[in-house]
Design a protein around this motif. Structure first.
Motif, short mmCIF file in Angstrom:
data_model
loop_
_atom_site.label_atom_id
_atom_site.label_comp_id
_atom_site.label_asym_id
_atom_site.label_seq_id
_atom_site.Cartn_x
_atom_site.Cartn_y
_atom_site.Cartn_z
N GLN A 39 0.88 -1.18 0.06
CA GLN A 39 -0.04 0.04 0.05
C GLN A 39 0.73 1.16 0.04
O GLN A 39 0.93 2.19 -0.61
CB GLN A 39 -0.94 0.05 1.23
N ILE A 40 1.80 1.20 0.82
CA ILE A 40 2.89 2.11 0.87
C ILE A 40 3.70 2.54 -0.58
O ILE A 40 3.51 3.72 -0.99
CB ILE A 40 3.91 2.07 1.84
N VAL A 41 3.95 1.62 -1.06
CA VAL A 41 4.78 1.50 -2.55
C VAL A 41 3.68 2.35 -3.50
O VAL A 41 4.23 3.10 -4.06
CB VAL A 41 5.04 0.28 -2.80
N LEU A 42 2.60 1.41 -3.34
CA LEU A 42 1.46 1.98 -4.42
C LEU A 42 1.20 3.71 -4.41
O LEU A 42 1.11 4.32 -5.20
CB LEU A 42 0.13 1.44 -4.27
N ALA A 43 0.83 4.03 -3.11
CA ALA A 43 0.73 5.43 -2.60
C ALA A 43 1.85 6.30 -3.18
O ALA A 43 1.71 7.47 -3.63
CB ALA A 43 0.55 5.76 -1.29
N ALA A 44 2.98 5.82 -2.78
CA ALA A 44 4.44 6.50 -2.97
C ALA A 44 4.26 6.82 -4.57
O ALA A 44 4.93 7.81 -5.19
CB ALA A 44 5.53 6.19 -2.67
N SER A 45 3.98 5.90 -5.36
CA SER A 45 4.41 5.98 -6.76
C SER A 45 3.16 6.79 -7.47
O SER A 45 3.65 7.36 -8.23
CB SER A 45 3.99 4.49 -7.52
N HIS A 46 1.95 6.97 -6.72
CA HIS A 46 1.09 7.88 -7.32
C HIS A 46 1.64 9.21 -7.08
O HIS A 46 1.66 10.16 -7.90
CB HIS A 46 -0.20 7.65 -6.48
#
Length: 79
Positions: free
Chosen positions: A52-59
């Protein structure tokens, strides 16, 4: 993310044509949409917190690259 980058370009073209202040309108709109996009990873039920953190950071990283470039171009639009 490429799809949403293309959607951002389309939004920029539309705002360049019809908005009073296209750069400001684009920036406010895309920041709000980026914040909204963080809800997806945050509520993914069966996803590890690290994912979830990686996905949010990629956004956020994608927005940090695309939004300023397009906003800078819109700041130079002649009406």
């Amino acid at each position: 993310m490429v799809f949403w980058s293309v959607a951002g370009i389309v939004l920029a073209v539309v705002l360049a044509r019809w908005a009073e202040q296209p750069a400001r309108t684009f920036t406010v709109t895309t920041v709000a949409l980026t914040a909204l996009s963080l809800a997806g990873p945050a509520v993914a039920p069966h996803t590890a917190p690290s994912t979830q953190i990686v996905l949010a950071a990629s956004h956020v990283v994608a927005a940090a690259v695309v939004v300023p470039l397009l906003a800078r171009r819109l700041a130079h639009v002649r009406r």
